[in-house]
Write a protein that holds these residues in place. Structure first.
Motif, PDB file in Angstrom:
ATOM      1  N   ASP A  40       0.790  -1.152   0.011  1.00  0.00           N
ATOM      2  CA  ASP A  40       0.089   0.130   0.161  1.00  0.00           C
ATOM      3  C   ASP A  40       0.982   1.131  -0.184  1.00  0.00           C
ATOM      4  O   ASP A  40       0.648   2.163  -0.728  1.00  0.00           O
ATOM      5  CB  ASP A  40      -1.019  -0.051   1.119  1.00  0.00           C
ATOM      6  CG  ASP A  40      -2.026  -0.965   1.133  1.00  0.00           C
ATOM      7  OD1 ASP A  40      -2.485  -1.609   0.015  1.00  0.00           O
ATOM      8  OD2 ASP A  40      -2.627  -1.360   2.128  1.00  0.00           O
ATOM      9  N   VAL A  41       1.881   1.498   1.019  1.00  0.00           N
ATOM     10  CA  VAL A  41       2.778   2.346   0.956  1.00  0.00           C
ATOM     11  C   VAL A  41       3.304   2.684  -0.306  1.00  0.00           C
ATOM     12  O   VAL A  41       3.525   3.652  -0.914  1.00  0.00           O
ATOM     13  CB  VAL A  41       3.578   2.325   2.287  1.00  0.00           C
ATOM     14  CG1 VAL A  41       4.585   3.412   2.168  1.00  0.00           C
ATOM     15  CG2 VAL A  41       2.725   2.166   3.493  1.00  0.00           C
ATOM     16  N   LEU A  42       4.075   1.418  -0.950  1.00  0.00           N
ATOM     17  CA  LEU A  42       4.667   1.535  -2.158  1.00  0.00           C
ATOM     18  C   LEU A  42       3.884   2.040  -3.261  1.00  0.00           C
ATOM     19  O   LEU A  42       4.241   2.797  -4.045  1.00  0.00           O
ATOM     20  CB  LEU A  42       5.144  -0.012  -2.499  1.00  0.00           C
ATOM     21  CG  LEU A  42       6.162   0.105  -3.517  1.00  0.00           C
ATOM     22  CD1 LEU A  42       7.541   0.924  -3.246  1.00  0.00           C
ATOM     23  CD2 LEU A  42       6.572  -1.621  -3.739  1.00  0.00           C
ATOM     24  N   ALA A  43       2.764   1.694  -3.114  1.00  0.00           N
ATOM     25  CA  ALA A  43       1.591   2.211  -4.536  1.00  0.00           C
ATOM     26  C   ALA A  43       1.543   3.604  -4.116  1.00  0.00           C
ATOM     27  O   ALA A  43       1.541   4.261  -5.313  1.00  0.00           O
ATOM     28  CB  ALA A  43       0.290   1.618  -4.472  1.00  0.00           C
ATOM     29  N   LYS A  44       1.366   4.071  -3.032  1.00  0.00           N
ATOM     30  CA  LYS A  44       1.118   5.468  -2.824  1.00  0.00           C
ATOM     31  C   LYS A  44       2.513   6.202  -3.218  1.00  0.00           C
ATOM     32  O   LYS A  44       2.184   7.344  -3.716  1.00  0.00           O
ATOM     33  CB  LYS A  44       0.915   5.737  -1.468  1.00  0.00           C
ATOM     34  CG  LYS A  44      -0.856   5.501  -1.005  1.00  0.00           C
ATOM     35  CD  LYS A  44      -0.855   5.689   0.300  1.00  0.00           C
ATOM     36  CE  LYS A  44      -2.171   5.308   0.788  1.00  0.00           C
ATOM     37  NZ  LYS A  44      -2.577   5.447   2.115  1.00  0.00           N
ATOM     38  N   LEU A  45       3.495   5.913  -2.836  1.00  0.00           N
ATOM     39  CA  LEU A  45       4.941   6.381  -3.062  1.00  0.00           C
ATOM     40  C   LEU A  45       5.170   6.341  -4.595  1.00  0.00           C
ATOM     41  O   LEU A  45       5.467   7.489  -5.278  1.00  0.00           O
ATOM     42  CB  LEU A  45       6.032   5.640  -2.627  1.00  0.00           C
ATOM     43  CG  LEU A  45       6.183   5.798  -0.981  1.00  0.00           C
ATOM     44  CD1 LEU A  45       7.124   5.111  -0.460  1.00  0.00           C
ATOM     45  CD2 LEU A  45       6.404   7.273  -0.641  1.00  0.00           C
ATOM     46  N   LYS A  46       4.713   5.504  -5.348  1.00  0.00           N
ATOM     47  CA  LYS A  46       4.979   5.419  -6.840  1.00  0.00           C
ATOM     48  C   LYS A  46       3.940   6.342  -7.631  1.00  0.00           C
ATOM     49  O   LYS A  46       4.209   7.122  -8.339  1.00  0.00           O
ATOM     50  CB  LYS A  46       4.714   4.000  -7.358  1.00  0.00           C
ATOM     51  CG  LYS A  46       5.718   3.288  -7.072  1.00  0.00           C
ATOM     52  CD  LYS A  46       5.579   1.559  -7.855  1.00  0.00           C
ATOM     53  CE  LYS A  46       6.612   0.867  -7.530  1.00  0.00           C
ATOM     54  NZ  LYS A  46       6.307  -0.460  -8.133  1.00  0.00           N
ATOM     55  N   GLU A  47       2.825   6.699  -7.021  1.00  0.00           N
ATOM     56  CA  GLU A  47       1.766   7.328  -7.414  1.00  0.00           C
ATOM     57  C   GLU A  47       2.205   8.852  -7.170  1.00  0.00           C
ATOM     58  O   GLU A  47       2.155   9.582  -8.113  1.00  0.00           O
ATOM     59  CB  GLU A  47       0.392   7.080  -6.803  1.00  0.00           C
ATOM     60  CG  GLU A  47      -0.575   8.106  -7.345  1.00  0.00           C
ATOM     61  CD  GLU A  47      -0.936   7.858  -8.839  1.00  0.00           C
ATOM     62  OE1 GLU A  47      -1.361   8.981  -9.484  1.00  0.00           O
ATOM     63  OE2 GLU A  47      -0.845   6.765  -9.330  1.00  0.00           O
ATOM     64  N   THR A  48       2.571   9.066  -6.120  1.00  0.00           N
ATOM     65  CA  THR A  48       3.193  10.436  -5.697  1.00  0.00           C
ATOM     66  C   THR A  48       4.339  10.697  -6.793  1.00  0.00           C
ATOM     67  O   THR A  48       4.648  11.949  -7.126  1.00  0.00           O
ATOM     68  CB  THR A  48       3.673  10.492  -4.418  1.00  0.00           C
ATOM     69  OG1 THR A  48       2.609  10.174  -3.592  1.00  0.00           O
ATOM     70  CG2 THR A  48       4.212  11.977  -3.915  1.00  0.00           C
ATOM     71  N   LYS A  49       5.147   9.922  -6.671  1.00  0.00           N
ATOM     72  CA  LYS A  49       6.312   9.941  -7.568  1.00  0.00           C
ATOM     73  C   LYS A  49       5.850  10.274  -9.129  1.00  0.00           C
ATOM     74  O   LYS A  49       6.544  11.199  -9.644  1.00  0.00           O
ATOM     75  CB  LYS A  49       7.249   8.619  -7.752  1.00  0.00           C
ATOM     76  CG  LYS A  49       8.707   8.897  -8.511  1.00  0.00           C
ATOM     77  CD  LYS A  49       9.560   7.809  -8.578  1.00  0.00           C
ATOM     78  CE  LYS A  49      10.718   7.799  -9.292  1.00  0.00           C
ATOM     79  NZ  LYS A  49      11.350   6.755  -9.250  1.00  0.00           N
ATOM     80  N   LYS A  50       4.801   9.492  -9.582  1.00  0.00           N
ATOM     81  CA  LYS A  50       4.397   9.871 -10.926  1.00  0.00           C
ATOM     82  C   LYS A  50       3.973  11.527 -11.261  1.00  0.00           C
ATOM     83  O   LYS A  50       4.327  12.156 -12.111  1.00  0.00           O
ATOM     84  CB  LYS A  50       3.452   8.779 -11.310  1.00  0.00           C
ATOM     85  CG  LYS A  50       3.688   7.509 -12.067  1.00  0.00           C
ATOM     86  CD  LYS A  50       2.531   6.879 -12.309  1.00  0.00           C
ATOM     87  CE  LYS A  50       2.917   5.406 -12.806  1.00  0.00           C
ATOM     88  NZ  LYS A  50       1.631   4.651 -13.104  1.00  0.00           N
ATOM     89  N   GLN A  51       3.218  11.921 -10.213  1.00  0.00           N
ATOM     90  CA  GLN A  51       2.472  13.061 -10.033  1.00  0.00           C
ATOM     91  C   GLN A  51       3.710  14.165  -9.947  1.00  0.00           C
ATOM     92  O   GLN A  51       3.653  15.128 -10.772  1.00  0.00           O
ATOM     93  CB  GLN A  51       1.711  13.531  -8.966  1.00  0.00           C
ATOM     94  CG  GLN A  51       0.314  12.611  -8.964  1.00  0.00           C
ATOM     95  CD  GLN A  51      -0.268  12.662  -7.717  1.00  0.00           C
ATOM     96  OE1 GLN A  51       0.179  13.195  -6.738  1.00  0.00           O
ATOM     97  NE2 GLN A  51      -1.674  12.085  -7.828  1.00  0.00           N
ATOM     98  N   LEU A  52       4.771  13.751  -9.223  1.00  0.00           N
ATOM     99  CA  LEU A  52       5.885  14.933  -9.099  1.00  0.00           C
ATOM    100  C   LEU A  52       6.750  14.769 -10.347  1.00  0.00           C
ATOM    101  O   LEU A  52       7.102  15.996 -10.916  1.00  0.00           O
ATOM    102  CB  LEU A  52       6.863  14.570  -7.832  1.00  0.00           C
ATOM    103  CG  LEU A  52       6.183  14.887  -6.721  1.00  0.00           C
ATOM    104  CD1 LEU A  52       7.144  14.107  -5.447  1.00  0.00           C
ATOM    105  CD2 LEU A  52       6.045  16.227  -6.139  1.00  0.00           C
TER     106      LEU A  52
END
Length: 83
Positions: free
Chosen positions: A29-41
């Motif tokens: 879950d945390v990894l998915a959120k981090l990846k999504e945040t990275k994509k947005q950034l």
């Protein structure tokens, strides 16, 4: 001679499978959120870079358009006998 004591392995309160399962779920879950945040950034950064490039191009065109005759002669030279 003294006898050596045998050590018994320490058992944890929770089994290994339960700990790994919860940890894996939380990690995923945390990894998915981090990846999504990275994509947005990355998308925001790319958009800012494109805007900056467009602004630089616009400024360059405006500067070229507003050059005086003297500046144009200095930049491109004077051939004199072209006509």
């Amino acid at each position: 001679m003294a006898k050596k004591k045998q050590r018994q392995p320490v058992k944890s309160a929770t089994s290994k499978e339960e700990t790994n399962g919860l940890f894996d779920q939380l990690s995923l879950d945390v990894l998915a959120k981090l990846k999504e945040t990275k994509k947005q950034l990355m998308a925001e950064e790319q958009e800012k870079e494109e805007e900056r490039q467009a602004q630089l191009l616009f400024e360059k065109k405006q500067k070229e358009k507003n050059k005086s005759f003297e500046e144009l002669l200095d930049e491109y030279g004077y051939g004199g006998s072209k006509f």
